[in-house]
Design a protein around this motif. Structure first.
Motif, PDB file in Angstrom:
ATOM      1  N   LYS A   1       0.819  -1.225   0.000  1.00  0.00           N
ATOM      2  CA  LYS A   1       0.000   0.000   0.000  1.00  0.00           C
ATOM      3  C   LYS A   1       0.847   1.268   0.000  1.00  0.00           C
ATOM      4  CE  LYS A   1      -3.740   2.197   2.646  1.00  0.00           C
ATOM      5  NZ  LYS A   1      -4.561   2.526   1.489  1.00  0.00           N
ATOM      6  N   TYR A   2       1.906   1.286   0.813  1.00  0.00           N
ATOM      7  CA  TYR A   2       2.713   2.493   0.973  1.00  0.00           C
ATOM      8  C   TYR A   2       4.052   2.442   0.232  1.00  0.00           C
ATOM      9  CZ  TYR A   2      -0.771   3.244   4.569  1.00  0.00           C
ATOM     10  OH  TYR A   2      -1.968   3.380   5.246  1.00  0.00           O
ATOM     11  N   HIS A   3       4.292   1.359  -0.503  1.00  0.00           N
ATOM     12  CA  HIS A   3       5.523   1.212  -1.300  1.00  0.00           C
ATOM     13  C   HIS A   3       6.777   1.338  -0.437  1.00  0.00           C
ATOM     14  CE1 HIS A   3       2.803   1.443  -4.675  1.00  0.00           C
ATOM     15  NE2 HIS A   3       2.347   2.579  -4.197  1.00  0.00           N
ATOM     16  N   VAL A   4       6.757   0.656   0.698  1.00  0.00           N
ATOM     17  CA  VAL A   4       7.887   0.649   1.623  1.00  0.00           C
ATOM     18  C   VAL A   4       8.263  -0.801   1.886  1.00  0.00           C
ATOM     19  CG1 VAL A   4       8.668   1.261   3.936  1.00  0.00           C
ATOM     20  CG2 VAL A   4       7.159   2.809   2.699  1.00  0.00           C
ATOM     21  N   GLU A   5       9.499  -1.145   1.602  1.00  0.00           N
ATOM     22  CA  GLU A   5       9.959  -2.513   1.810  1.00  0.00           C
ATOM     23  C   GLU A   5       9.827  -2.910   3.282  1.00  0.00           C
ATOM     24  OE1 GLU A   5      14.022  -5.123   1.245  1.00  0.00           O
ATOM     25  OE2 GLU A   5      13.755  -3.305   0.058  1.00  0.00           O
ATOM     26  N   HIS A   6       9.354  -4.124   3.528  1.00  0.00           N
ATOM     27  CA  HIS A   6       9.173  -4.623   4.893  1.00  0.00           C
ATOM     28  C   HIS A   6      10.509  -4.725   5.618  1.00  0.00           C
ATOM     29  CE1 HIS A   6       8.159  -7.199   8.274  1.00  0.00           C
ATOM     30  NE2 HIS A   6       9.178  -7.947   7.914  1.00  0.00           N
ATOM     31  N   GLU A   7      10.523  -4.215   6.852  1.00  0.00           N
ATOM     32  CA  GLU A   7      11.646  -4.418   7.760  1.00  0.00           C
ATOM     33  C   GLU A   7      11.067  -4.608   9.150  1.00  0.00           C
ATOM     34  OE1 GLU A   7      15.366  -2.824   7.247  1.00  0.00           O
ATOM     35  OE2 GLU A   7      14.794  -1.498   5.608  1.00  0.00           O
ATOM     36  N   SER A   8      11.900  -5.079  10.036  1.00  0.00           N
ATOM     37  CA  SER A   8      11.460  -5.272  11.416  1.00  0.00           C
ATOM     38  C   SER A   8      12.648  -5.062  12.347  1.00  0.00           C
ATOM     39  CB  SER A   8      10.905  -6.682  11.569  1.00  0.00           C
ATOM     40  OG  SER A   8      10.681  -6.961  12.921  1.00  0.00           O
ATOM     41  N   PRO A   9      12.477  -4.174  13.299  1.00  0.00           N
ATOM     42  CA  PRO A   9      11.324  -3.299  13.531  1.00  0.00           C
ATOM     43  C   PRO A   9      11.296  -2.178  12.504  1.00  0.00           C
ATOM     44  CG  PRO A   9      13.089  -2.694  15.019  1.00  0.00           C
ATOM     45  CD  PRO A   9      13.565  -3.909  14.259  1.00  0.00           C
ATOM     46  N   GLN A  10      10.135  -1.553  12.411  1.00  0.00           N
ATOM     47  CA  GLN A  10       9.974  -0.481  11.440  1.00  0.00           C
ATOM     48  C   GLN A  10       8.885   0.470  11.915  1.00  0.00           C
ATOM     49  OE1 GLN A  10       8.417  -1.695   7.554  1.00  0.00           O
ATOM     50  NE2 GLN A  10       9.970  -0.401   6.589  1.00  0.00           N
ATOM     51  N   VAL A  11       9.075   1.754  11.642  1.00  0.00           N
ATOM     52  CA  VAL A  11       8.028   2.744  11.867  1.00  0.00           C
ATOM     53  C   VAL A  11       7.724   3.437  10.548  1.00  0.00           C
ATOM     54  CG1 VAL A  11       8.466   3.208  14.312  1.00  0.00           C
ATOM     55  CG2 VAL A  11       9.640   4.559  12.573  1.00  0.00           C
ATOM     56  N   LEU A  12       6.466   3.765  10.369  1.00  0.00           N
ATOM     57  CA  LEU A  12       6.029   4.529   9.208  1.00  0.00           C
ATOM     58  C   LEU A  12       5.201   5.694   9.705  1.00  0.00           C
ATOM     59  CD1 LEU A  12       5.809   1.282   8.342  1.00  0.00           C
ATOM     60  CD2 LEU A  12       5.141   2.320   6.218  1.00  0.00           C
ATOM     61  N   LEU A  13       5.490   6.873   9.225  1.00  0.00           N
ATOM     62  CA  LEU A  13       4.708   8.066   9.517  1.00  0.00           C
ATOM     63  C   LEU A  13       3.863   8.355   8.288  1.00  0.00           C
ATOM     64  CD1 LEU A  13       4.021  10.438  11.396  1.00  0.00           C
ATOM     65  CD2 LEU A  13       5.973  11.665  10.385  1.00  0.00           C
ATOM     66  N   LEU A  14       2.552   8.432   8.494  1.00  0.00           N
ATOM     67  CA  LEU A  14       1.610   8.575   7.394  1.00  0.00           C
ATOM     68  C   LEU A  14       0.818   9.861   7.534  1.00  0.00           C
ATOM     69  CD1 LEU A  14       0.267   4.941   7.742  1.00  0.00           C
ATOM     70  CD2 LEU A  14       2.000   5.711   6.129  1.00  0.00           C
ATOM     71  N   VAL A  15       0.621  10.537   6.420  1.00  0.00           N
ATOM     72  CA  VAL A  15      -0.217  11.731   6.380  1.00  0.00           C
ATOM     73  C   VAL A  15      -1.251  11.516   5.289  1.00  0.00           C
ATOM     74  CG1 VAL A  15      -0.327  14.209   5.992  1.00  0.00           C
ATOM     75  CG2 VAL A  15       1.660  13.224   7.139  1.00  0.00           C
ATOM     76  N   ASP A  16      -2.509  11.467   5.696  1.00  0.00           N
ATOM     77  CA  ASP A  16      -3.615  11.285   4.757  1.00  0.00           C
ATOM     78  C   ASP A  16      -3.359  10.167   3.749  1.00  0.00           C
ATOM     79  OD1 ASP A  16      -5.110  13.294   5.993  1.00  0.00           O
ATOM     80  OD2 ASP A  16      -4.170  14.852   4.776  1.00  0.00           O
ATOM     81  N   GLY A  17      -2.875   9.043   4.252  1.00  0.00           N
ATOM     82  CA  GLY A  17      -2.706   7.865   3.411  1.00  0.00           C
ATOM     83  C   GLY A  17      -1.414   7.790   2.627  1.00  0.00           C
ATOM     84  N   LYS A  18      -0.475   8.696   2.906  1.00  0.00           N
ATOM     85  CA  LYS A  18       0.816   8.663   2.218  1.00  0.00           C
ATOM     86  C   LYS A  18       1.928   8.536   3.246  1.00  0.00           C
ATOM     87  CE  LYS A  18      -0.735  11.252  -1.688  1.00  0.00           C
ATOM     88  NZ  LYS A  18      -0.904  12.514  -2.299  1.00  0.00           N
ATOM     89  N   CYS A  19       2.877   7.651   2.972  1.00  0.00           N
ATOM     90  CA  CYS A  19       4.024   7.488   3.858  1.00  0.00           C
ATOM     91  C   CYS A  19       5.001   8.620   3.585  1.00  0.00           C
ATOM     92  CB  CYS A  19       4.694   6.136   3.629  1.00  0.00           C
ATOM     93  SG  CYS A  19       6.075   5.845   4.752  1.00  0.00           S
ATOM     94  N   VAL A  20       5.245   9.438   4.618  1.00  0.00           N
ATOM     95  CA  VAL A  20       6.145  10.587   4.463  1.00  0.00           C
ATOM     96  C   VAL A  20       7.494  10.356   5.143  1.00  0.00           C
ATOM     97  CG1 VAL A  20       4.263  12.236   4.152  1.00  0.00           C
ATOM     98  CG2 VAL A  20       5.148  11.772   6.461  1.00  0.00           C
ATOM     99  N   PHE A  21       7.577   9.295   5.949  1.00  0.00           N
ATOM    100  CA  PHE A  21       8.831   8.967   6.632  1.00  0.00           C
ATOM    101  C   PHE A  21       8.745   7.520   7.095  1.00  0.00           C
ATOM    102  CE2 PHE A  21      11.109   8.379  10.659  1.00  0.00           C
ATOM    103  CZ  PHE A  21      12.388   8.743  10.278  1.00  0.00           C
ATOM    104  N   HIS A  22       9.872   6.834   7.001  1.00  0.00           N
ATOM    105  CA  HIS A  22       9.953   5.498   7.594  1.00  0.00           C
ATOM    106  C   HIS A  22      11.382   5.265   8.053  1.00  0.00           C
ATOM    107  CE1 HIS A  22      11.827   3.603   4.009  1.00  0.00           C
ATOM    108  NE2 HIS A  22      11.089   4.489   3.346  1.00  0.00           N
ATOM    109  N   ALA A  23      11.506   4.429   9.071  1.00  0.00           N
ATOM    110  CA  ALA A  23      12.825   4.096   9.617  1.00  0.00           C
ATOM    111  C   ALA A  23      12.761   2.677  10.159  1.00  0.00           C
ATOM    112  CB  ALA A  23      13.219   5.065  10.729  1.00  0.00           C
ATOM    113  N   SER A  24      13.928   2.076  10.290  1.00  0.00           N
ATOM    114  CA  SER A  24      13.963   0.715  10.829  1.00  0.00           C
ATOM    115  C   SER A  24      15.166   0.543  11.750  1.00  0.00           C
ATOM    116  CB  SER A  24      14.019  -0.314   9.698  1.00  0.00           C
ATOM    117  OG  SER A  24      15.212  -0.167   8.964  1.00  0.00           O
ATOM    118  N   HIS A  25      15.116  -0.516  12.487  1.00  0.00           N
ATOM    119  CA  HIS A  25      16.182  -0.936  13.386  1.00  0.00           C
ATOM    120  C   HIS A  25      16.622   0.199  14.321  1.00  0.00           C
ATOM    121  CE1 HIS A  25      16.113  -3.957  10.199  1.00  0.00           C
ATOM    122  NE2 HIS A  25      16.487  -4.790  11.153  1.00  0.00           N
ATOM    123  N   ASN A  26      17.918   0.452  14.415  1.00  0.00           N
ATOM    124  CA  ASN A  26      18.426   1.445  15.361  1.00  0.00           C
ATOM    125  C   ASN A  26      18.141   2.880  14.948  1.00  0.00           C
ATOM    126  OD1 ASN A  26      19.445  -0.416  17.247  1.00  0.00           O
ATOM    127  ND2 ASN A  26      21.247  -0.747  15.964  1.00  0.00           N
TER     128      ASN A  26
END
Length: 113
Positions: A68-93
């Motif tokens: 849905k957000y075109h972000v490759e799966h990682e774990s752990p991972q955070v995604l920041l979404l604004v009105d259905g669009k991923c505007v930031f993502h980060a993983s691990h440390n």
């Protein structure tokens, strides 16, 4: 921080309106546990819906998120979404309260400008 459990793809109607944060957590991973503990002990993000996804129980939802957000799966991972669009993502440390707070402030400023 107050987490909402993400257990069903039907929740994305709410997630995709406004500002949301998804934390994807593997309960078997020590790095994921460390990132989760940092988030739990950190500040709240007023106006942000914060969701917790247990990857072991709900892996198909993680796959849905990746597509849905075109972000490759990682774990752990955070995604920041604004009105259905991923505007930031980060993983691990790279997951930290300070980084998330900064990104949320930046996004909030853009929204109100």
């Amino acid at each position: 921080m107050n987490f909402l459990s993400l257990t069903d793809t039907g929740q994305f109607n709410d997630i995709d309106s406004g500002l949301s944060l998804i934390f994807k957590h593997s309960t078997r991973c020590s790095i994921s546990t460390m990132a989760f503990n940092r988030l739990k002990s950190g500040e709240d993000f007023p106006g942000v819906k914060v969701y917790y996804l247990d990857l072991l129980k709900f892996r198909p939802i993680s796959d849905f998120i990746s597509e849905k957000y075109h972000v490759e799966h990682e774990s752990p991972q955070v995604l920041l979404l604004v009105d259905g669009k991923c505007v930031f993502h980060a993983s691990h440390n790279a997951i930290s309260n300070a980084t998330l707070a900064s990104e949320i402030r930046n996004v909030s400023l853009k929204i109100t400008s």
